[in-house]
Scaffold this motif. Structure first.
Motif, PDB file in Angstrom:
ATOM      1  N   THR A  87      83.771  28.836  -6.604  1.00 40.43           N
ATOM      2  CA  THR A  87      82.952  29.741  -6.989  1.00 40.43           C
ATOM      3  C   THR A  87      81.452  29.680  -6.694  1.00 40.43           C
ATOM      4  N   GLY A  88      80.988  28.334  -7.183  1.00 40.07           N
ATOM      5  CA  GLY A  88      79.739  28.325  -7.127  1.00 40.07           C
ATOM      6  C   GLY A  88      78.925  28.753  -8.265  1.00 40.07           C
ATOM      7  N   LEU A  89      79.788  29.230  -9.452  1.00 38.00           N
ATOM      8  CA  LEU A  89      79.010  29.975 -10.391  1.00 38.00           C
ATOM      9  C   LEU A  89      78.680  29.071 -11.570  1.00 38.00           C
ATOM     10  N   GLU A  90      77.315  29.303 -12.025  1.00 38.44           N
ATOM     11  CA  GLU A  90      76.934  28.584 -13.249  1.00 38.44           C
ATOM     12  C   GLU A  90      76.672  29.768 -14.301  1.00 38.44           C
ATOM     13  N   THR A 107      75.105  29.384  -7.338  1.00 39.08           N
ATOM     14  CA  THR A 107      74.513  28.126  -7.131  1.00 39.08           C
ATOM     15  C   THR A 107      74.414  27.648  -5.632  1.00 39.08           C
ATOM     16  N   HIS A 108      75.527  28.319  -5.143  1.00 38.84           N
ATOM     17  CA  HIS A 108      75.682  27.705  -3.572  1.00 38.84           C
ATOM     18  C   HIS A 108      75.987  26.052  -3.392  1.00 38.84           C
ATOM     19  N   GLY A 109      76.509  25.551  -4.436  1.00 42.60           N
ATOM     20  CA  GLY A 109      76.738  24.037  -4.207  1.00 42.60           C
ATOM     21  C   GLY A 109      75.453  23.206  -4.834  1.00 42.60           C
ATOM     22  N   MET A 110      74.254  23.846  -5.102  1.00 41.22           N
ATOM     23  CA  MET A 110      73.304  23.045  -5.674  1.00 41.22           C
ATOM     24  C   MET A 110      73.305  22.813  -7.195  1.00 41.22           C
ATOM     25  N   GLN A 111      72.884  21.677  -7.611  1.00 42.31           N
ATOM     26  CA  GLN A 111      73.213  21.216  -8.844  1.00 42.31           C
ATOM     27  C   GLN A 111      71.811  21.641  -9.806  1.00 42.31           C
ATOM     28  N   LEU A 225      60.358  21.416 -11.021  1.00 39.66           N
ATOM     29  CA  LEU A 225      61.845  21.578 -10.968  1.00 39.66           C
ATOM     30  C   LEU A 225      62.303  22.397 -11.919  1.00 39.66           C
ATOM     31  N   TRP A 226      61.238  22.990 -12.876  1.00 40.06           N
ATOM     32  CA  TRP A 226      61.596  23.826 -14.055  1.00 40.06           C
ATOM     33  C   TRP A 226      61.063  25.306 -13.990  1.00 40.06           C
ATOM     34  N   GLN A 227      61.889  26.212 -14.362  1.00 38.57           N
ATOM     35  CA  GLN A 227      61.425  27.512 -14.130  1.00 38.57           C
ATOM     36  C   GLN A 227      61.722  28.136 -15.668  1.00 38.57           C
ATOM     37  N   ALA A 240      65.227  34.259 -23.642  1.00 40.03           N
ATOM     38  CA  ALA A 240      64.075  33.104 -22.789  1.00 40.03           C
ATOM     39  C   ALA A 240      65.448  32.709 -21.796  1.00 40.03           C
ATOM     40  N   VAL A 241      64.818  32.327 -20.857  1.00 42.03           N
ATOM     41  CA  VAL A 241      65.708  31.567 -19.556  1.00 42.03           C
ATOM     42  C   VAL A 241      64.799  30.517 -19.136  1.00 42.03           C
ATOM     43  N   SER A 242      65.648  29.287 -19.123  1.00 37.18           N
ATOM     44  CA  SER A 242      65.159  27.970 -18.258  1.00 37.18           C
ATOM     45  C   SER A 242      66.260  27.605 -17.263  1.00 37.18           C
ATOM     46  N   LEU A 243      65.452  27.377 -16.264  1.00 36.32           N
ATOM     47  CA  LEU A 243      66.226  26.749 -15.058  1.00 36.32           C
ATOM     48  C   LEU A 243      65.800  25.387 -14.468  1.00 36.32           C
ATOM     49  N   GLY A 244      66.620  24.492 -14.471  1.00 40.20           N
ATOM     50  CA  GLY A 244      65.971  23.354 -13.920  1.00 40.20           C
ATOM     51  C   GLY A 244      66.869  22.821 -12.634  1.00 40.20           C
ATOM     52  N   GLY A 245      66.282  21.965 -11.940  1.00 41.65           N
ATOM     53  CA  GLY A 245      66.535  21.467 -10.589  1.00 41.65           C
ATOM     54  C   GLY A 245      66.222  22.395  -9.412  1.00 41.65           C
TER      55      GLY A 245
END
Length: 267
Positions: A87-90, A107-111, A225-227, A240-245
């Motif tokens: 599914t590509g879902l995180e 995520t379309h396969g991204m880590q 690499l962080w938002q 709050a939302v944190s996204l790395g990578g």
């Protein structure tokens, strides 16, 4: 890419609704819900787990009861490796007081590393002992320059951000909270539309801070690499939302869900 934020009010359940939601959970989840002492806590745990499944089915191809979860070394939930690949879902979720928050990202396969937190501001919390033990020197210094009236709000802003980051890292409190710093001195200022189809309610604009500064002591850390973003759901709740990578900017969308979320199991 778009991170979908879903907000669901946590409420008492009627008997028939409780029975329907229980059919969505795995045997393991039923055991965890059953360990709560009071019916109120059982209902919150049940509603949180069932709503996660229902929300995932809004973005994936599986029925709510078909989702399978794995847990990281420190307990972070995620889809099973097979379902994540298919599914590509995180996702990540958080609940506090009367609200559940779920974030879903394809995520379309991204880590990537995704973490969210929602916090109810509590007037009785003694913030100063927590500052001394869990906040970095930079965070504490910046907070204490504010007026006494502003310090409590800033404390909960930072706490939500820090919780979202350690959840994104998948380490929980195994990651020392004073080993990294959130910098709110120069955020991007914006708004996030909270969509809803709940009768009698209209879409609202939520204040949103983005591009929040983040520095960490860990080897190889790359702040590029962080938002990290911070919003206010209402006067009492912030999230709050944190996204790395990911170096490229990821947008947020938000929706408050009502009865339509449960339509699939109302048959």
């Amino acid at each position: 890419m778009l991170i979908h934020l879903g907000f669901v009010p946590l409420r008492p359940l009627a008997g028939a609704e409780r029975a329907r939601l229980l059919t969505l959970l795995s045997h393991e989840e039923l055991g965890k819900v059953g360990r709560f002492a009071s019916l109120a806590l059982k209902d919150k745990a049940l509603l949180s787990r069932a709503c996660l499944r229902l929300l995932l089915s809004q973005y994936g191809v599986l029925a709510p009861h078909q989702w399978c979860f794995d847990y990281g070394k420190y307990g972070k939930p995620g889809l099973s490796s097979a379902q994540r690949q298919a599914t590509g879902l995180e996702f990540n979720l958080s609940h506090s007081g009367d609200w559940l928050m779920v974030a879903v990202l394809q995520t379309h396969g991204m880590q990537v590393q995704l973490g969210v937190d929602i916090e109810h501001e509590r007037a009785r919390t003694d913030i100063h002992p927590i500052l001394r033990h869990y906040f970095s020197a930079a965070e504490t210094t910046a907070l204490l320059t504010l007026s006494a009236d502003e310090q409590r709000g800033r404390f909960f802003d930072l706490w939500a951000l820090k919780e979202s980051y350690i959840k994104a890292q998948g380490m929980g409190l195994a990651l020392a909270l004073d080993s990294f710093s959130m910098d709110l001195s120069r955020p991007g200022l914006g708004e996030l539309t909270l969509n809803t189809s709940i009768p009698g309610q209209s879409d609202t604009c939520l204040p949103l801070l983005s591009r929040i500064g983040l520095e960490a002591q860990e080897a190889g850390f790359d702040s590029g690499l962080w938002q990290c973003s911070l919003g206010r759901l209402d006067a009492d709740y912030r999230f709050a939302v944190s996204l790395g990578g990911m170096a490229s900017e990821v947008k947020l969308s938000a929706r408050q869900w009502g009865a339509e979320l449960f339509a699939a199991i109302e048959q």
